[in-house]
Scaffold this active site. Structure first.
Site, PDB file in Angstrom:
ATOM      1  N   MET A  94       0.528  -1.101   0.023  1.00 47.16           N
ATOM      2  CA  MET A  94      -0.053   0.100  -0.055  1.00 47.16           C
ATOM      3  C   MET A  94       0.912   1.530   0.070  1.00 47.16           C
ATOM      4  SD  MET A  94      -2.854  -1.180  -0.203  1.00 47.16           S
ATOM      5  CE  MET A  94      -4.347   0.003   0.127  1.00 47.16           C
ATOM      6  N   LEU A  97       5.319   3.842  -5.415  1.00 50.99           N
ATOM      7  CA  LEU A  97       6.918   3.579  -5.420  1.00 50.99           C
ATOM      8  C   LEU A  97       7.192   4.858  -6.243  1.00 50.99           C
ATOM      9  CD1 LEU A  97       7.153  -0.277  -5.889  1.00 50.99           C
ATOM     10  CD2 LEU A  97       8.033   0.902  -4.071  1.00 50.99           C
ATOM     11  N   HIS A 113      -3.788  -6.067  -9.654  1.00 46.01           N
ATOM     12  CA  HIS A 113      -4.851  -4.911  -9.205  1.00 46.01           C
ATOM     13  C   HIS A 113      -6.191  -5.718  -9.493  1.00 46.01           C
ATOM     14  CE1 HIS A 113      -6.488  -1.258  -8.740  1.00 46.01           C
ATOM     15  NE2 HIS A 113      -7.402  -1.480  -9.586  1.00 46.01           N
ATOM     16  N   VAL A 148       0.234   5.291 -11.048  1.00 45.95           N
ATOM     17  CA  VAL A 148      -0.539   4.330 -10.363  1.00 45.95           C
ATOM     18  C   VAL A 148      -1.512   3.409 -11.377  1.00 45.95           C
ATOM     19  CG1 VAL A 148      -2.321   3.681  -8.401  1.00 45.95           C
ATOM     20  CG2 VAL A 148      -0.588   5.650  -8.213  1.00 45.95           C
TER      21      VAL A 148
HETATM   22  C1  GRF Z   1      -5.420  -7.608  -3.502  1.00 43.92           C
HETATM   23  O1  GRF Z   1      -6.904  -7.694  -3.994  1.00 43.92           O
HETATM   24  C2  GRF Z   1      -4.847  -7.136  -4.814  1.00 43.92           C
HETATM   25  O2  GRF Z   1      -5.359  -7.260  -5.936  1.00 43.92           O
HETATM   26  C3  GRF Z   1      -4.798  -5.829  -4.337  1.00 43.92           C
HETATM   27  O3  GRF Z   1      -4.549  -5.735  -2.878  1.00 43.92           O
HETATM   28  C4  GRF Z   1      -5.214  -6.957  -2.401  1.00 43.92           C
HETATM   29  C5  GRF Z   1      -4.236  -7.836  -1.636  1.00 43.92           C
HETATM   30  O4  GRF Z   1      -4.848  -8.660  -0.990  1.00 43.92           O
HETATM   31  N1  GRF Z   1      -3.467  -4.943  -4.792  1.00 43.92           N
HETATM   32  P1  GRF Z   1      -3.957  -9.854  -0.199  1.00 43.92           P
HETATM   33  O5  GRF Z   1      -3.035  -9.106   0.910  1.00 43.92           O
HETATM   34  O6  GRF Z   1      -2.762 -10.492  -1.151  1.00 43.92           O
HETATM   35  O7  GRF Z   1      -4.678 -11.058   0.267  1.00 43.92           O
END
Ligand code: GRF
Length: 208
Positions: A94, A97, A113, A148
């Site tokens: 989160m 970068l 994503h 992004v």
């Molecule tokens: C996933 O839905 C991914 O697509 C998004 O963040 C979420 C991460 O889920 N970028 P997890 O931590 O892998 O369970």
């Protein structure tokens, strides 16, 4: 002499179900790689526990210990370079970068994503897809550039949006596809099975 395994770093912030799917693919010998480092910017990321359970180096790097984002990323770069990482996989990481990090691993950073990009970049995307009235969503694995959720798309999987869907049910069905698609995309990179035409990323061979 056995050749060196392809080295992955997985960057995480939370639950880590995509990390788990990658671990499982490797353990089932479906992915010729090793996870050399799991790095989290959050101390309580469940992903760290998952990594440790599988004997993988799982590190919390505290952004608060660094005066700036650049300093934090310099430390990340150093850590990853020490491990000779071949591919950086963002899996629910989160943080956005910066240029220096992206240049340090140019063409070697990918992300997953939970929408069909370029529709619905950013956060809360299942909510956005439902509110918009889209009939299909899904997931996208793409290279990471400085924008992004914008880099060249490697693979997508489509998930129909049902009339009875809410955010939870749609997220759950998309997540199932994420867990399959992310490993497939990593495999294409490991096998050097991609060709690049501008933003278009195409498979060299159509295997199974
Ligand atoms: C996933 O839905 C991914 O697509 C998004 O963040 C979420 C991460 O889920 N970028 P997890 O931590 O892998 O369970």
């Amino acid at each position: 002499m056995p050749s060196e395994k392809f080295k992955l770093a997985v960057l995480v912030s939370g639950r880590g179900s995509n990390l788990q799917a990658i671990i499982d693919s490797i353990e089932k010998n479906n992915l010729a790689a090793e996870i050399s480092l799991i790095l989290s910017n959050e101390p309580d990321s469940y992903a760290l526990q998952r990594g440790k359970k599988h004997g993988l180096e799982s590190v919390f790097l505290n952004p608060k210990n660094f005066p700036s984002r650049d300093d934090y990323e310099k430390q990340m770069i150093e850590l990853l370079q020490t491990k000779s990482i071949d591919l950086v996989c963002l899996a629910g990481f989160m943080r956005i970068l910066g240029k220096e990090f992206i240049e340090a691993f140019s063409g070697k950073i990918i992300n997953i994503h939970p929408s069909l990009l370029p529709a619905f970049p950013g956060l809360n995307v299942q909510e956005k897809a439902l509110e918009h009235g889209a009939k299909f969503s899904g997931c996208t694995v793409h290279f990471v550039n400085e924008e992004v959720d914008d880099g060249a798309i490697i693979l997508q999987a489509i998930v129909p949006i049902l009339d009875e869907d809410d955010v939870q049910s749609l997220s759950d069905r998309i997540l199932e596809q994420e867990h399959i698609t992310y490993s497939e995309a990593i495999r294409l990179i490991i096998e050097d099975n991609l060709e690049f035409y501008g933003r278009r990323v195409i498979r060299k061979t159509r295997g199974n």
